[in-house]
Scaffold this motif. Structure first.
Motif, PDB file in Angstrom:
ATOM      1  N   GLU A  12      50.463  40.976  54.044  1.00 18.70           N
ATOM      2  CA  GLU A  12      50.413  39.900  55.032  1.00 18.70           C
ATOM      3  C   GLU A  12      50.221  40.461  56.437  1.00 18.70           C
ATOM      4  O   GLU A  12      49.495  39.895  57.253  1.00 18.70           O
ATOM      5  N   TYR A  56      52.066  36.119  61.464  1.00 15.10           N
ATOM      6  CA  TYR A  56      52.838  36.658  60.340  1.00 15.10           C
ATOM      7  C   TYR A  56      53.899  35.650  59.910  1.00 15.10           C
ATOM      8  O   TYR A  56      54.103  35.413  58.720  1.00 15.10           O
ATOM      9  N   TRP A  57      54.576  35.076  60.884  1.00 13.49           N
ATOM     10  CA  TRP A  57      55.586  34.052  60.559  1.00 13.49           C
ATOM     11  C   TRP A  57      54.949  32.890  59.809  1.00 13.49           C
ATOM     12  O   TRP A  57      55.470  32.422  58.809  1.00 13.49           O
ATOM     13  N   THR A  98      53.990  33.796  56.163  1.00 14.78           N
ATOM     14  CA  THR A  98      55.107  33.965  55.238  1.00 14.78           C
ATOM     15  C   THR A  98      55.895  32.682  55.022  1.00 14.78           C
ATOM     16  O   THR A  98      56.764  32.631  54.144  1.00 14.78           O
ATOM     17  N   HIS A  99      55.610  31.643  55.813  1.00 11.02           N
ATOM     18  CA  HIS A  99      56.326  30.382  55.678  1.00 11.02           C
ATOM     19  C   HIS A  99      55.455  29.232  55.200  1.00 11.02           C
ATOM     20  O   HIS A  99      55.967  28.175  54.856  1.00 11.02           O
ATOM     21  N   ASN A 152      56.128  42.561  54.635  1.00 14.55           N
ATOM     22  CA  ASN A 152      55.054  42.399  53.675  1.00 14.55           C
ATOM     23  C   ASN A 152      53.797  43.051  54.237  1.00 14.55           C
ATOM     24  O   ASN A 152      53.174  42.528  55.162  1.00 14.55           O
TER      25      ASN A 152
END
Length: 235
Positions: free
Chosen positions: A8, A165-166, A169-170, A5
Motif C-alpha cells: 500500500e 495511505y490512510w 487502508t480504510h 503495509n
C-alpha cells in the motif's frame, strides 16, 4: 509514519506522481505522457492497453486510489462534467445519485449556474432528484475562479502520501474520516459498528426481504445526517 503495509505504501508513493500529472498540466512530463498515452482524453480515462512503459503502468496502478479521494472545486464550472466528474460534497462518491435524462453526457456544471456564478436553483430543482438537489445547493461555488482539482480527505484539501495511505487502508473497512473540525465522522457507504449491531439484532427477527430494506434505511439516515453536518459547518 505508521505505515506497515509495504504494498500500500508503494502505491501511495506512486499516487504522488500521478497527482502531479493530474494537477500540473503545464509540465514537460504531463505533455509527454499525454501525447503518448491519453491524447484527446482526460487522464481519468487513460487505459493501459498495448505496449506501455513500466513507469506509466505504475502510475496507472495508483489511479484508482486517486479517483477515490479527488473531487473538483467549482469555479466557473466549464471543465466539470455533470454526470461523470466528482464535484459534489456528497460522500463518498462525490457524484449524483440519479443522472438527469435531459442533460447529455458532455454537459458541464456551468449550465447550472446563473449570471452571477451562483446555483440556478429553479433549474436545478426541475432537473434533478430531490436528494441530489440538496447536495448540489450545499456545494459551494467560487465565482471568478477556474475549476480546480483538490484532495478531499485533508482539512486543507492538500494531497499527501499519509492521507492516501490512510484512505487506502480504510476504504475496504468502515470509512471514518476526520473531515470537519467536529472530529471523526461516519460516512455513508460502509456500515459502522453500531449499524452492524443493529442489523445483527434485527437479523433474528427479519428475513431475506426485510434486511436489505433495513440496511438501505440505515444508510439513508446516515446520508441525511452527514448532509446536516456539511450544512452546519458550511463546507
Amino acid at each position: 509514519m505508521g505505515m506497515r503495509n509495504l504494498k500500500e505504501f508503494n502505491i501511495n508513493l506512486l499516487s504522488k506522481y500521478a497527482w502531479r500529472i493530474l494537477t500540473i498540466t503545464n509540465s514537460l512530463v504531463y505533455r509527454l505522457y499525454k501525447a503518448r498515452y491519453f491524447s484527446g482524453m482526460m487522464l481519468e480515462q487513460a487505459r493501459g492497453k498495448g505496449f506501455i512503459s513500466y513507469a506509466w503502468r505504475s502510475i496507472l496502478a495508483a489511479k484508482p486510489l486517486l479517483q477515490t479521494g479527488c473531487r473538483w472545486r467549482i469555479g466557473d464550472g466549464s471543465s466539470i462534467k455533470i454526470t461523470t466528474t466528482p464535484w459534489l460534497l456528497r460522500p463518498t462518491t462525490f457524484q449524483l445519485g440519479m443522472l438527469p435524462q435531459s442533460l447529455g453526457a458532455d454537459a458541464t456544471v456551468n449550465v447550472l449556474l446563473d449570471d452571477d456564478g451562483e446555483w440556478n436553483e429553479k433549474m436545478i430543482r426541475s432537473e434533478f432528484d430531490s436528494l441530489d438537489v440538496e447536495w448540489i445547493l450545499l456545494t459551494p461555488t467560487h465565482t471568478g475562479e477556474a475549476d480546480r482539482l483538490l484532495w478531499h480527505y485533508d482539512k486543507k484539501r492538500r494531497f499527501s502520501v499519509c492521507s492516501t495511505y490512510w484512505l487506502a487502508t480504510h476504504t475496504e473497512r468502515t470509512t471514518t474520516l476526520s473531515r470537519c473540525d467536529m472530529g471523526p465522522l461516519e460516512m455513508p457507504g460502509a456500515l459502522s459498528g453500531g449499524q452492524r449491531l443493529l442489523l445483527k439484532f434485527f437479523s433474528s427477527h427479519g428475513n431475506a426481504t426485510t434486511l436489505p430494506l433495513l440496511r438501505s434505511v440505515i444508510l439513508d439516515i446516515d446520508e441525511w445526517w452527514w448532509m446536516e453536518c456539511v450544512r452546519s459547518v458550511g463546507q
